[in-house]
Design a protein around this motif. Sequence first.
Motif, mmCIF file in Angstrom:
data_model
loop_
_atom_site.group_PDB
_atom_site.id
_atom_site.type_symbol
_atom_site.label_atom_id
_atom_site.label_comp_id
_atom_site.label_asym_id
_atom_site.label_seq_id
_atom_site.Cartn_x
_atom_site.Cartn_y
_atom_site.Cartn_z
ATOM 1 N N UNK A 1 0.852 -1.173 0.000
ATOM 2 C CA UNK A 1 0.000 0.000 0.000
ATOM 3 C C UNK A 1 0.897 1.236 0.000
ATOM 4 N N UNK A 2 0.621 2.138 -0.901
ATOM 5 C CA UNK A 2 1.419 3.343 -1.058
ATOM 6 C C UNK A 2 0.769 4.479 -0.247
ATOM 7 N N UNK A 3 1.355 4.763 0.923
ATOM 8 C CA UNK A 3 0.770 5.779 1.806
ATOM 9 C C UNK A 3 0.948 7.188 1.246
ATOM 10 N N UNK A 4 1.982 7.409 0.454
ATOM 11 C CA UNK A 4 2.156 8.733 -0.152
ATOM 12 C C UNK A 4 1.004 9.031 -1.111
ATOM 13 N N UNK A 5 0.601 8.027 -1.852
ATOM 14 C CA UNK A 5 -0.514 8.206 -2.775
ATOM 15 C C UNK A 5 -1.819 8.451 -2.024
ATOM 16 N N UNK A 6 -1.980 7.775 -0.899
ATOM 17 C CA UNK A 6 -3.177 7.982 -0.073
ATOM 18 C C UNK A 6 -3.202 9.403 0.474
ATOM 19 N N UNK A 7 -2.051 9.888 0.956
ATOM 20 C CA UNK A 7 -1.981 11.251 1.488
ATOM 21 C C UNK A 7 -2.207 12.282 0.377
ATOM 22 N N UNK A 59 -13.225 20.824 3.712
ATOM 23 C CA UNK A 59 -11.874 20.271 3.696
ATOM 24 C C UNK A 59 -11.804 18.958 4.464
ATOM 25 N N UNK A 60 -12.447 18.910 5.618
ATOM 26 C CA UNK A 60 -12.435 17.671 6.410
ATOM 27 C C UNK A 60 -13.146 16.542 5.672
ATOM 28 N N UNK A 61 -14.290 16.853 5.085
ATOM 29 C CA UNK A 61 -15.016 15.824 4.346
ATOM 30 C C UNK A 61 -14.227 15.370 3.118
ATOM 31 N N UNK A 62 -13.559 16.299 2.446
ATOM 32 C CA UNK A 62 -12.737 15.950 1.295
ATOM 33 C C UNK A 62 -11.565 15.065 1.677
ATOM 34 N N UNK A 63 -10.927 15.381 2.813
ATOM 35 C CA UNK A 63 -9.801 14.570 3.276
ATOM 36 C C UNK A 63 -10.247 13.144 3.573
ATOM 37 N N UNK A 64 -11.340 13.013 4.308
ATOM 38 C CA UNK A 64 -11.834 11.679 4.670
ATOM 39 C C UNK A 64 -12.246 10.911 3.417
ATOM 40 N N UNK A 65 -12.985 11.553 2.537
ATOM 41 C CA UNK A 65 -13.461 10.882 1.330
ATOM 42 C C UNK A 65 -12.300 10.490 0.415
ATOM 43 N N UNK A 66 -11.366 11.410 0.172
ATOM 44 C CA UNK A 66 -10.247 11.130 -0.725
ATOM 45 C C UNK A 66 -9.326 10.050 -0.192
ATOM 46 N N UNK A 67 -9.012 10.115 1.089
ATOM 47 C CA UNK A 67 -8.125 9.118 1.682
ATOM 48 C C UNK A 67 -8.774 7.742 1.716
ATOM 49 N N UNK A 68 -10.027 7.692 2.108
ATOM 50 C CA UNK A 68 -10.690 6.385 2.177
ATOM 51 C C UNK A 68 -10.895 5.790 0.790
ATOM 52 N N UNK A 69 -11.183 6.617 -0.196
ATOM 53 C CA UNK A 69 -11.334 6.117 -1.558
ATOM 54 C C UNK A 69 -10.019 5.539 -2.075
ATOM 55 N N UNK A 70 -8.917 6.213 -1.791
ATOM 56 C CA UNK A 70 -7.627 5.690 -2.245
ATOM 57 C C UNK A 70 -7.215 4.455 -1.458
ATOM 58 N N UNK A 71 -7.572 4.384 -0.185
ATOM 59 C CA UNK A 71 -7.299 3.172 0.585
ATOM 60 C C UNK A 71 -8.046 1.975 0.005
ATOM 61 N N UNK A 72 -9.276 2.193 -0.424
ATOM 62 C CA UNK A 72 -10.040 1.105 -1.037
ATOM 63 C C UNK A 72 -9.404 0.704 -2.362
ATOM 64 N N UNK A 73 -8.935 1.676 -3.125
ATOM 65 C CA UNK A 73 -8.283 1.364 -4.397
ATOM 66 C C UNK A 73 -6.973 0.608 -4.183
ATOM 67 N N UNK A 74 -6.240 0.958 -3.142
ATOM 68 C CA UNK A 74 -4.949 0.332 -2.877
ATOM 69 C C UNK A 74 -5.077 -1.071 -2.299
ATOM 70 N N UNK A 75 -6.165 -1.342 -1.643
ATOM 71 C CA UNK A 75 -6.299 -2.670 -1.024
ATOM 72 C C UNK A 75 -6.540 -3.709 -2.109
ATOM 73 N N UNK A 76 -5.787 -4.761 -2.024
ATOM 74 C CA UNK A 76 -5.937 -5.847 -2.988
ATOM 75 C C UNK A 76 -6.433 -7.069 -2.246
ATOM 76 N N UNK A 77 -7.296 -7.824 -2.864
ATOM 77 C CA UNK A 77 -7.779 -9.022 -2.168
ATOM 78 C C UNK A 77 -6.659 -10.027 -1.985
ATOM 79 N N UNK A 78 -6.609 -10.618 -0.823
ATOM 80 C CA UNK A 78 -5.606 -11.632 -0.517
ATOM 81 C C UNK A 78 -5.988 -12.916 -1.219
ATOM 82 N N UNK A 79 -5.016 -13.526 -1.851
ATOM 83 C CA UNK A 79 -5.293 -14.789 -2.521
ATOM 84 C C UNK A 79 -5.424 -15.896 -1.477
#
Length: 82
Positions: A1-7, A59-79
Amino acid sequence: MNMRLVMFSGMVMMLVGTIAGLGVSKYSEKQYQCCNISPSVDRGYSQSRAPRTYALVGAAMGWVFGSSLELVRQSTPQEVEK
Protein backbone atom coordinates in the motif's frame (compact mmCIF):
# COMPACT_ATOMS: atom_id res chain seq x y z
CA MET A 1 0.00 0.00 0.00
CA ASN A 2 1.42 3.34 -1.06
CA MET A 3 0.77 5.78 1.81
CA ARG A 4 2.16 8.73 -0.15
CA LEU A 5 -0.51 8.21 -2.77
CA VAL A 6 -3.18 7.98 -0.07
CA MET A 7 -1.98 11.25 1.49
CA PHE A 8 -1.81 12.98 -1.90
CA SER A 9 -5.32 11.87 -2.80
CA GLY A 10 -6.56 13.15 0.55
CA MET A 11 -4.91 16.53 -0.01
CA VAL A 12 -6.32 16.93 -3.51
CA MET A 13 -9.82 16.10 -2.34
CA MET A 14 -9.31 18.45 0.61
CA LEU A 15 -8.69 21.32 -1.83
CA VAL A 16 -11.77 20.34 -3.82
CA GLY A 17 -13.80 20.17 -0.60
CA THR A 18 -12.59 23.61 0.47
CA ILE A 19 -13.65 25.14 -2.85
CA ALA A 20 -17.00 23.35 -2.64
CA GLY A 21 -17.48 24.62 0.93
CA LEU A 22 -16.82 28.20 -0.13
CA GLY A 23 -19.26 27.75 -3.00
CA VAL A 24 -21.95 26.48 -0.65
CA SER A 25 -21.28 29.45 1.62
CA LYS A 26 -21.76 31.83 -1.28
CA TYR A 27 -24.89 29.97 -2.42
CA SER A 28 -26.45 30.20 1.06
CA GLU A 29 -26.73 33.99 0.94
CA LYS A 30 -30.24 35.16 1.69
CA GLN A 31 -31.96 37.93 -0.20
CA TYR A 32 -33.13 40.84 1.94
CA GLN A 33 -34.73 44.22 1.53
CA CYS A 34 -33.08 47.23 3.00
CA CYS A 35 -33.66 50.93 3.03
CA ASN A 36 -30.16 51.75 1.69
CA ILE A 37 -29.09 53.83 4.68
CA SER A 38 -25.41 52.93 4.33
CA PRO A 39 -23.28 54.66 1.68
CA SER A 40 -22.00 51.32 0.39
CA VAL A 41 -23.42 49.67 -2.68
CA ASP A 42 -26.26 47.36 -1.68
CA ARG A 43 -26.53 44.29 -3.88
CA GLY A 44 -29.65 43.01 -2.17
CA TYR A 45 -27.99 39.99 -0.57
CA SER A 46 -26.59 39.34 2.88
CA GLN A 47 -22.99 38.33 3.37
CA SER A 48 -21.91 34.70 3.14
CA ARG A 49 -22.79 32.67 6.19
CA ALA A 50 -19.62 31.63 8.02
CA PRO A 51 -17.44 30.91 4.98
CA ARG A 52 -14.59 29.71 7.19
CA THR A 53 -16.78 27.06 8.80
CA TYR A 54 -18.06 25.83 5.46
CA ALA A 55 -14.51 25.70 4.09
CA LEU A 56 -13.23 23.72 7.09
CA VAL A 57 -16.11 21.25 6.94
CA GLY A 58 -15.61 20.82 3.20
CA ALA A 59 -11.87 20.27 3.70
CA ALA A 60 -12.43 17.67 6.41
CA MET A 61 -15.02 15.82 4.35
CA GLY A 62 -12.74 15.95 1.30
CA TRP A 63 -9.80 14.57 3.28
CA VAL A 64 -11.83 11.68 4.67
CA PHE A 65 -13.46 10.88 1.33
CA GLY A 66 -10.25 11.13 -0.73
CA SER A 67 -8.13 9.12 1.68
CA SER A 68 -10.69 6.39 2.18
CA LEU A 69 -11.33 6.12 -1.56
CA GLU A 70 -7.63 5.69 -2.25
CA LEU A 71 -7.30 3.17 0.58
CA VAL A 72 -10.04 1.10 -1.04
CA ARG A 73 -8.28 1.36 -4.40
CA GLN A 74 -4.95 0.33 -2.88
CA SER A 75 -6.30 -2.67 -1.02
CA THR A 76 -5.94 -5.85 -2.99
CA PRO A 77 -7.78 -9.02 -2.17
CA GLN A 78 -5.61 -11.63 -0.52
CA GLU A 79 -5.29 -14.79 -2.52
CA VAL A 80 -6.59 -17.84 -0.76
CA GLU A 81 -3.89 -20.43 -0.34
CA LYS A 82 -4.85 -24.08 -0.28
